[in-house]
Design an enzyme around this catalytic site. Structure first.
Site, PDB file in Angstrom:
ATOM      1  N   ASP A   1       0.834  -1.210   0.000  1.00 35.33           N
ATOM      2  CA  ASP A   1       0.000   0.000   0.000  1.00 35.33           C
ATOM      3  C   ASP A   1       0.863   1.253   0.000  1.00 35.33           C
ATOM      4  O   ASP A   1       0.420   2.324   0.383  1.00 35.33           O
ATOM      5  CB  ASP A   1      -0.944  -0.003   1.203  1.00 35.33           C
TER       6      ASP A   1
ATOM      7  N   ASP B   1      11.819 -20.043  -6.933  1.00 34.08           N
ATOM      8  CA  ASP B   1      12.321 -18.687  -7.139  1.00 34.08           C
ATOM      9  C   ASP B   1      13.795 -18.735  -7.517  1.00 34.08           C
ATOM     10  O   ASP B   1      14.618 -19.271  -6.781  1.00 34.08           O
ATOM     11  CB  ASP B   1      12.129 -17.879  -5.852  1.00 34.08           C
TER      12      ASP B   1
END
Length: 414
Positions: A87, A292
């Protein structure tokens, strides 16, 4: 069939090596207007990958420790990203200067967009700008602030340019032109190339159905390889018996990650009593296992790692080293005159019978100080299948079939 591997200790010698942490490519940027469009890339391309620490005078164990330091930060951030979307927001615009005002320490010339005829800034209404977790708009240009898993950051503006990979030129590739850059994650590289599922990655922009990579072993002086497009396909006629294929799964909370379904782990002849829910992807987006290429060692959820650690301690006929000097969670004392040690096999059981039997050098690392360590660690929540465990394995992502395949390969010979 033996449930043990003989692990050679010759790797304890001091040498310059290529640990595999963050994979960088330095593509030539073309300003030619005679371009090959996305739709014409029928055969794809192949590029070499050079590790960020390849030019340093480090021992193998020092290189792994440097890689682990970055990888641990990346693991912590990836876990946080899986729990909640960013955010972050930019509170104030910044002054744009060209080229970068604060640049990463790169060996290649700094890109100057004013000298390119094919360079173009992206507007604030563009899809790639909208896909950024944090952006602002100044004079119609899309500005960004982006932080990576190892806490390196880049701040600048979004643009498109022609990238050339080998003999293949691709126009209008979206990228971030960094003006204020911080952190050590980009040392010796001109940029970071994304391979994830998110819209900003190179793979997503090219819309190619397949890509694969083959990472050389940690003690190799050769470069690794990335293949994109049809050149990434498996040679099934000659490799059928050795191919291990498992489905990729998606996490709506973290759509850019490649999730695998890990069903169990065997150490030696012992299938560990790991609870079936340990590696499950939870409804709130937590848990699960991702593969990953940017995380160094494999991290397993704490309860599963404890079982792995316990079983290795039982089966390896060596005293445990408790000095805690290596940064790894399980090490053994090796006699000074030992040429090799016997270590139990390690098998990851992925969905659809994809049993990945790793060679000893993909999970044991030794040091000249007289220790041999398990190159794995523990995590809370999300597990990560790291690049140390992917050495000398061709890892093929089929984005149409939604599968990933593992094929043993001598990656330094590709």
């Amino acid at each position: 069939m033996s449930s043990f591997h003989h692990f050679s200790l010759s790797s304890m010698a001091l040498t310059l090596v290529l640990p595999l942490v963050l994979l960088f490519v330095s593509p030539a940027v073309s300003t030619s207007r005679n371009l090959i469009g996305h739709q014409n890339m029928k055969t794809g391309f192949q590029v070499t990958l050079k590790h960020v620490d390849s030019g340093g005078n480090f021992t193998k164990f020092e290189l792994l420790q440097r890689a682990m330091k970055r990888g641990r930060k990346r693991m912590e951030r990836l876990y946080a990203m899986a729990l909640a979307a960013s955010d972050a927001s930019m509170e104030a615009p910044f002054m744009l200067e060209m080229p970068c005002k604060q640049c990463f320490n790169q060996p290649t010339p700094i890109f100057d967009p004013t000298k390119s005829s094919s360079f173009s800034k992206l507007s604030c209404s563009s899809d790639l700008c909208s896909a950024l977790p944090s952006s602002s708009c100044t004079d119609g240009s899309c500005e960004y602030l982006y932080t990576y898993g190892d806490y390196s950051s880049t701040q600048g503006f979004m643009a498109t340019e022609t990238f050339t990979f080998g003999k293949v030129s691709v126009p209008k590739v979206g990228f971030g032109c960094g003006l204020e850059n911080e952190g050590g994650g980009f040392d010796q590289g001109g940029g970071l190339m994304g391979l994830g599922r998110g819209p900003l990655s190179l793979i997503s922009q090219l819309k190619e159905p397949k890509f694969s990579y083959c990472l050389t072993s940690i003690d190799s002086t050769k470069t690794s390889t990335l293949l994109v497009g049809s050149v990434a396909s498996l040679n099934t006629s000659s490799q059928m018996d050795s191919i291990k294929t498992t489905p990729l799964t998606k996490n709506p909370s973290s759509p850019s990650f490649y999730y695998l379904s890990l069903e169990g782990i065997t150490v030696g002849d012992t299938l560990l009593p790991i609870n079936k829910s340990t590696f499950a992807l939870n409804e709130d987006g937590s848990g699960g296992m991702i593969i990953d290429s940017g995380t160094t060692i494999t991290y397993l959820e704490q309860s599963a790692f404890d079982l792995v650690k316990e079983e290795f301690t039982k089966q390896v006929q060596l005293p445990v080293d408790k000095s805690d000097q290596t940064g790894l969670e399980l090490c053994f004392k090796v006699p000074s005159d030992a040429q090799s040690i016997e270590v139990p096999k390690l098998i990851f059981h992925f969905e659809d019978g994809a049993d990945l039997d790793l060679p000893g050098e993909n999970y044991i690392i030794s040091d000249s100080s007289g220790v041999a360590c398990l190159a794995m660690g523990s995590s809370l929540g999300m597990s990560i299948f790291g690049n140390y465990q992917q050495q000398n394995i061709l890892v093929v992502h089929d984005l149409v079939k939604e599968t990933i395949s593992f094929v043993p390969e001598k990656c330094d010979q590709l």
